[in-house]
Motif scaffolding. Structure first.
Motif, PDB file in Angstrom:
ATOM      1  N   ASN A 103       0.858  -1.184   0.000  1.00 17.25           N
ATOM      2  CA  ASN A 103       0.000   0.000   0.000  1.00 17.25           C
ATOM      3  C   ASN A 103       0.898   1.239   0.000  1.00 17.25           C
ATOM      4  O   ASN A 103       1.675   1.447   0.920  1.00 17.25           O
ATOM      5  CB  ASN A 103      -0.896  -0.006   1.248  1.00 17.25           C
ATOM      6  CG  ASN A 103      -1.960   1.072   1.213  1.00 17.25           C
ATOM      7  OD1 ASN A 103      -1.790   2.104   0.567  1.00 17.25           O
ATOM      8  ND2 ASN A 103      -3.049   0.853   1.934  1.00 17.25           N
ATOM      9  N   ASP A 104       0.776   2.067  -1.031  1.00 18.92           N
ATOM     10  CA  ASP A 104       1.610   3.265  -1.135  1.00 18.92           C
ATOM     11  C   ASP A 104       1.275   4.323  -0.099  1.00 18.92           C
ATOM     12  O   ASP A 104       2.023   5.295   0.066  1.00 18.92           O
ATOM     13  CB  ASP A 104       1.479   3.890  -2.538  1.00 18.92           C
ATOM     14  CG  ASP A 104       2.249   3.102  -3.596  1.00 18.92           C
ATOM     15  OD1 ASP A 104       3.121   2.295  -3.209  1.00 18.92           O
ATOM     16  OD2 ASP A 104       1.983   3.307  -4.789  1.00 18.92           O
ATOM     17  N   THR A 105       0.157   4.169   0.597  1.00 20.48           N
ATOM     18  CA  THR A 105      -0.224   5.181   1.582  1.00 20.48           C
ATOM     19  C   THR A 105       0.048   4.747   3.017  1.00 20.48           C
ATOM     20  O   THR A 105      -0.386   5.402   3.956  1.00 20.48           O
ATOM     21  CB  THR A 105      -1.713   5.545   1.442  1.00 20.48           C
ATOM     22  OG1 THR A 105      -2.507   4.396   1.755  1.00 20.48           O
ATOM     23  CG2 THR A 105      -2.030   6.019   0.038  1.00 20.48           C
ATOM     24  N   ARG A 132      13.837  -4.377   6.332  1.00 21.69           N
ATOM     25  CA  ARG A 132      12.940  -4.438   5.176  1.00 21.69           C
ATOM     26  C   ARG A 132      12.568  -3.023   4.726  1.00 21.69           C
ATOM     27  O   ARG A 132      12.569  -2.094   5.529  1.00 21.69           O
ATOM     28  CB  ARG A 132      11.675  -5.234   5.525  1.00 21.69           C
ATOM     29  CG  ARG A 132      11.981  -6.622   6.099  1.00 21.69           C
ATOM     30  CD  ARG A 132      10.732  -7.328   6.617  1.00 21.69           C
ATOM     31  NE  ARG A 132      11.075  -8.455   7.471  1.00 21.69           N
ATOM     32  CZ  ARG A 132      11.321  -9.688   7.043  1.00 21.69           C
ATOM     33  NH1 ARG A 132      11.245  -9.954   5.756  1.00 21.69           N
ATOM     34  NH2 ARG A 132      11.629 -10.659   7.891  1.00 21.69           N
ATOM     35  N   HIS A 133      12.258  -2.885   3.443  1.00 23.17           N
ATOM     36  CA  HIS A 133      11.877  -1.570   2.916  1.00 23.17           C
ATOM     37  C   HIS A 133      10.519  -1.151   3.483  1.00 23.17           C
ATOM     38  O   HIS A 133       9.529  -1.877   3.321  1.00 23.17           O
ATOM     39  CB  HIS A 133      11.805  -1.612   1.393  1.00 23.17           C
ATOM     40  CG  HIS A 133      13.119  -1.892   0.730  1.00 23.17           C
ATOM     41  ND1 HIS A 133      14.168  -0.993   0.748  1.00 23.17           N
ATOM     42  CD2 HIS A 133      13.573  -2.963   0.039  1.00 23.17           C
ATOM     43  CE1 HIS A 133      15.192  -1.495   0.087  1.00 23.17           C
ATOM     44  NE2 HIS A 133      14.868  -2.693  -0.340  1.00 23.17           N
ATOM     45  N   PRO A 134      10.439   0.024   4.126  1.00 28.90           N
ATOM     46  CA  PRO A 134       9.170   0.452   4.735  1.00 28.90           C
ATOM     47  C   PRO A 134       8.110   0.866   3.720  1.00 28.90           C
ATOM     48  O   PRO A 134       6.919   0.821   4.015  1.00 28.90           O
ATOM     49  CB  PRO A 134       9.583   1.641   5.615  1.00 28.90           C
ATOM     50  CG  PRO A 134      10.853   2.141   4.990  1.00 28.90           C
ATOM     51  CD  PRO A 134      11.544   0.941   4.428  1.00 28.90           C
ATOM     52  N   ILE A 135       8.540   1.289   2.532  1.00 34.17           N
ATOM     53  CA  ILE A 135       7.615   1.581   1.435  1.00 34.17           C
ATOM     54  C   ILE A 135       8.231   1.026   0.148  1.00 34.17           C
ATOM     55  O   ILE A 135       9.423   0.719   0.096  1.00 34.17           O
ATOM     56  CB  ILE A 135       7.339   3.095   1.257  1.00 34.17           C
ATOM     57  CG1 ILE A 135       8.637   3.838   0.897  1.00 34.17           C
ATOM     58  CG2 ILE A 135       6.668   3.679   2.480  1.00 34.17           C
ATOM     59  CD1 ILE A 135       8.426   5.292   0.498  1.00 34.17           C
ATOM     60  N   GLY A 136       7.410   0.897  -0.877  1.00 36.62           N
ATOM     61  CA  GLY A 136       7.927   0.521  -2.184  1.00 36.62           C
ATOM     62  C   GLY A 136       8.245   1.764  -2.990  1.00 36.62           C
ATOM     63  O   GLY A 136       7.712   2.848  -2.718  1.00 36.62           O
ATOM     64  N   ASN A 186       8.418   7.236  -3.722  1.00 36.68           N
ATOM     65  CA  ASN A 186       7.374   6.799  -4.658  1.00 36.68           C
ATOM     66  C   ASN A 186       6.483   7.983  -5.003  1.00 36.68           C
ATOM     67  O   ASN A 186       6.815   9.130  -4.680  1.00 36.68           O
ATOM     68  CB  ASN A 186       6.577   5.611  -4.109  1.00 36.68           C
ATOM     69  CG  ASN A 186       5.848   5.927  -2.812  1.00 36.68           C
ATOM     70  OD1 ASN A 186       5.513   7.077  -2.532  1.00 36.68           O
ATOM     71  ND2 ASN A 186       5.584   4.906  -2.007  1.00 36.68           N
ATOM     72  N   LYS A 187       5.374   7.742  -5.660  1.00 39.68           N
ATOM     73  CA  LYS A 187       4.525   8.835  -6.128  1.00 39.68           C
ATOM     74  C   LYS A 187       3.822   9.576  -4.990  1.00 39.68           C
ATOM     75  O   LYS A 187       3.263  10.666  -5.193  1.00 39.68           O
ATOM     76  CB  LYS A 187       3.478   8.303  -7.102  1.00 39.68           C
ATOM     77  CG  LYS A 187       2.560   7.247  -6.504  1.00 39.68           C
ATOM     78  CD  LYS A 187       1.621   6.686  -7.562  1.00 39.68           C
ATOM     79  CE  LYS A 187       0.719   5.596  -6.980  1.00 39.68           C
ATOM     80  NZ  LYS A 187      -0.172   5.005  -8.010  1.00 39.68           N
ATOM     81  N   VAL A 188       3.872   9.006  -3.790  1.00 37.38           N
ATOM     82  CA  VAL A 188       3.188   9.614  -2.650  1.00 37.38           C
ATOM     83  C   VAL A 188       4.148  10.355  -1.722  1.00 37.38           C
ATOM     84  O   VAL A 188       3.850  11.453  -1.251  1.00 37.38           O
ATOM     85  CB  VAL A 188       2.422   8.529  -1.838  1.00 37.38           C
ATOM     86  CG1 VAL A 188       1.764   9.156  -0.608  1.00 37.38           C
ATOM     87  CG2 VAL A 188       1.388   7.854  -2.711  1.00 37.38           C
ATOM     88  N   VAL A 189       5.342   9.767  -1.471  1.00 42.81           N
ATOM     89  CA  VAL A 189       6.184  10.292  -0.399  1.00 42.81           C
ATOM     90  C   VAL A 189       7.637   9.838  -0.562  1.00 42.81           C
ATOM     91  O   VAL A 189       7.929   8.903  -1.317  1.00 42.81           O
ATOM     92  CB  VAL A 189       5.634   9.805   0.967  1.00 42.81           C
ATOM     93  CG1 VAL A 189       5.904   8.316   1.140  1.00 42.81           C
ATOM     94  CG2 VAL A 189       6.189  10.599   2.131  1.00 42.81           C
TER      95      VAL A 189
END
Length: 215
Positions: A62-64, A106-110, A144-147
């Motif tokens: 989830n990107d958010t 681990r990566h916290p976001i993609g 990413n596109k969000v943050v």
């Protein structure tokens, strides 16, 4: 399942375990002493095996949301000035790992790795206020596109080697393996000010699964 960073150490530990117990069987004729050596060496081997375990985690992509990069306990939630990359105020969430925690990072976001840098340094205890600036550490930024999220692996008093797989420009999946820290340590995550934090101080979290913030 064990992490690849532990294969060499696990092999050495098994050889030592077998060597010690074969030697005690040959050289010592007292069964009580042989049994005591067996138990002590077995405990040592089990500790090594559990430290390098790499359990499979199911990350809900989830990107958010921001997932915890590591297993451990939340020890800091505060607004700070991040001076290495953002150079502005950020919300810092710090997670402390004891030697018995899983130490996979681990990566916290993609997204795309925008920054990745290793810093040699000291080995202050991981909860020391200056550990994030003076200890051996790596800084990684995923965008990413969000943050954009910055996370920092910080070596502790026992950790003498940080492994970081993040390479600038590569695309990564949220919750995927980004590195390893050998023995007790800490990871700081820097979020935009105003981010809704979903964890509280002293809460235990699981890397790749626990959501620590909503964007």
């Amino acid at each position: 399942m064990f992490h690849k960073e532990g294969f060499k150490i696990i092999t050495i530990a098994i050889i030592i375990f077998l060597g010690i117990n074969v030697a005690s069987y040959v050289a010592i004729q007292v069964e009580e002493i042989q049994f005591g050596i067996l138990i002590l060496s077995l405990v040592f081997l089990v500790l090594i095996l559990q430290f390098f375990r790499n359990p499979k985690r199911e990350t809900l992509l989830n990107d958010t949301t921001v997932v915890s990069p590591v297993d451990g306990k939340v020890v800091v939630i505060e607004e700070v000035f991040e001076k290495e990359y953002f150079k502005d105020n950020r919300l810092q969430v710090s997670i402390f790992m004891s030697p018995i925690n899983v130490h996979v990072t681990r990566h916290p976001i993609g997204g795309k790795i925008a920054f990745s840098k290793y810093h040699p340094g000291k080995y202050l205890v991981a909860w020391h206020p200056k550990a994030s600036e003076e200890n051996e550490r790596t800084t990684v930024v995923v965008k990413n596109k969000v943050v954009e999220i910055l996370y920092r692996q910080i070596a502790g008093a026992l950790a003498k080697r940080i492994v970081n797989y993040a390479k600038e420009g590569e695309l990564v999946v949220q919750g995927s393996d980004s590195g390893f820290i050998k023995f007790g340590s800490r990871v700081d995550v820097f979020l935009p000010v105003g981010t809704k934090v979903k964890v509280s101080l002293n809460e235990k979290v699981r890397g790749g699964e626990s959501v620590i913030a909503d964007l």
